[in-house]
Design an enzyme around this catalytic site. Structure first.
Site, PDB file in Angstrom:
ATOM      1  N   LEU A 141       0.860  -1.187   0.000  1.00 15.18           N
ATOM      2  CA  LEU A 141       0.000   0.000   0.000  1.00 15.18           C
ATOM      3  C   LEU A 141       0.892   1.231   0.000  1.00 15.18           C
ATOM      4  CD1 LEU A 141      -2.572  -0.901   2.805  1.00 15.18           C
ATOM      5  CD2 LEU A 141      -3.126  -0.638   0.379  1.00 15.18           C
ATOM      6  N   HIS A 142       0.595   2.197  -0.876  1.00 19.30           N
ATOM      7  CA  HIS A 142       1.384   3.425  -0.824  1.00 19.30           C
ATOM      8  C   HIS A 142       0.667   4.652  -1.366  1.00 19.30           C
ATOM      9  CE1 HIS A 142       2.028   2.575  -5.104  1.00 19.30           C
ATOM     10  NE2 HIS A 142       2.442   3.820  -5.219  1.00 19.30           N
ATOM     11  N   ARG A 143      -0.455   4.491  -2.060  1.00 18.81           N
ATOM     12  CA  ARG A 143      -1.081   5.644  -2.714  1.00 18.81           C
ATOM     13  C   ARG A 143      -1.730   6.570  -1.686  1.00 18.81           C
ATOM     14  NH1 ARG A 143      -0.758   5.424  -8.081  1.00 18.81           N
ATOM     15  NH2 ARG A 143      -0.354   3.391  -9.021  1.00 18.81           N
ATOM     16  N   ARG A 177       6.409   5.396   2.414  1.00 18.21           N
ATOM     17  CA  ARG A 177       5.274   6.302   2.597  1.00 18.21           C
ATOM     18  C   ARG A 177       4.275   5.722   3.590  1.00 18.21           C
ATOM     19  NH1 ARG A 177       2.809  10.439  -0.174  1.00 18.21           N
ATOM     20  NH2 ARG A 177       0.610  10.711   0.378  1.00 18.21           N
TER      21      ARG A 177
END
Length: 364
Positions: free
Chosen positions: A206-208, A239
């Site tokens: 997950l990073h968005r 992130r």
């Protein structure tokens, strides 16, 4: 022919590997400029050693910052490089701030720009990547598209004359590494503690911003993953780690086992050994598809629409709201053949051929 490749983020480094090799095979002059957009060693340096990419000829060391500050710093740093080198092509990759900065710096100096992975569209204008890819396509002189769908998008935007269908260079490197994994030359050594590679597990990333910046949404997604009946190897992007720390909660919970991002070979090995993938990454969606693993994408759309065919990829923008979330995320692999929507694994050689063929036909 002289080509300058500008890269800065993890996915671009993977794409650079087959391009650099193809440039060498063709005897072309190739310089690599690393902007330093991904400054974490696990997101950058490990790819140069792991994929055999030549060390960057120039490293800008830009580092983190807001989109505007990061892009502006890259622009001012790239200007003198392009002005001095005057390459036949500046080759930009994908849809990051490094992509748009290099494209803008080059076109202002009347240096021809080629965009690798042109024509991808999510049609989600909340995504910074969508603006980067659209603006780059309209600025570039040569559009190197990975799929027919991408070619169709470019044609609808009046860019058909500048577009060439070359295939997807990610296929080149993914299939090569897959073969090394299957031959026993690459092993999974970086799975998080508590994940047994001999038992069923899922790989997750997950990073968005849409998934990480809102603490309530991120917690709900993590809780949904944590409730799955199999271990989930969460390969935590910097992130995600930073946002979790800022929100004041731990990532590890329930079935979630937190680890570091893996070098590309180990990532492919982890996916090959998994029961499936859960992600919001464009690259990992496609890699799961190429490796024959079901993928669940925590987004409302995907640029890689071909992965949706036959149920290989399923969009789940709000997994915590789906009554059948567990069944979706842990579904078995479909039996539908994936075909070859992204090419045959020789896209990089085609890219170099097209660049050489059109070199000199652009205004210098």
């Amino acid at each position: 022919m002289k080509v300058i490749s500008v890269v800065g983020a993890r996915p671009q480094l993977v794409k650079l590997a087959p391009i650099a090799a193809a440039m060498t095979r063709a005897g072309q002059e190739h310089l690599v400029v690393h902007t330093g957009q991904h400054y974490d060693a696990e997101m950058s340096d490990v790819f140069f050693s792991g994929l055999g990419i030549p060390a960057p000829d120039i490293h800008l060391g830009v580092g983190s910052g807001s989109h505007g500050a990061q892009t502006g710093t890259m622009l001012s740093a790239l200007d003198p490089i392009f002005d001095k080198e005057r390459p036949d092509w500046v080759l930009v990759y994908g849809d990051t701030n490094s992509t748009i900065a290099a494209a803008l710096a080059a076109v202002k100096l009347h240096v021809p720009v080629a965009h690798l992975e042109a024509g991808l569209r999510s049609f989600n204008r909340r995504m910074p990547e969508e603006h980067n890819r659209v603006l780059t396509d309209h600025a570039a002189d040569l559009l190197l598209a990975p799929t027919q769908v991408a070619m169709d998008h470019l044609a609808r935007e009046g860019l058909a004359e500048r577009s060439r269908l070359v295939g997807d260079v990610m296929v080149d490197v993914c299939l090569q590494v897959r073969d090394q994994v299957l031959a026993g030359n690459v092993a999974v050594t970086g799975l998080p503690e508590g994940v047994d590679p001999a038992a069923p597990y899922l790989v997750a990333t997950l990073h968005r911003p849409d998934n990480t910046d809102d603490p309530a949404r991120l917690t709900a997604i993590l809780d949904a993953l944590a409730a799955l009946p199999v271990p989930v190897a969460l390969l935590a992007h910097p992130r995600l780690v930073n946002r979790a720390a800022a929100h004041g909660f731990d990532l590890a919970r329930g079935s979630l086992h937190v680890g570091r991002p893996l070098p590309y070979g180990e990532l492919v090995a982890a996916v090959v050994g998994s029961a499936g993938v859960v992600t919001d990454s464009g690259g990992l969606q496609k890699e799961a598809f190429l490796l024959g693993k079901p993928c669940t994408t925590i987004r409302p759309e995907t640029e890689w629409v071909e992965t949706l065919e036959g149920g290989w990829n399923v969009l789940a923008p709000d997994p915590h709201l789906l009554p059948d979330w567990t069944a979706v995320a842990t579904r078995p692999a479909p039996t539908v053949d994936i075909g070859r929507p992204y090419g045959d694994g020789h896209a990089a050689d085609e890219v170099v051929r097209v660049l050489a063929e059109t070199s000199g036909s652009q205004e210098a």
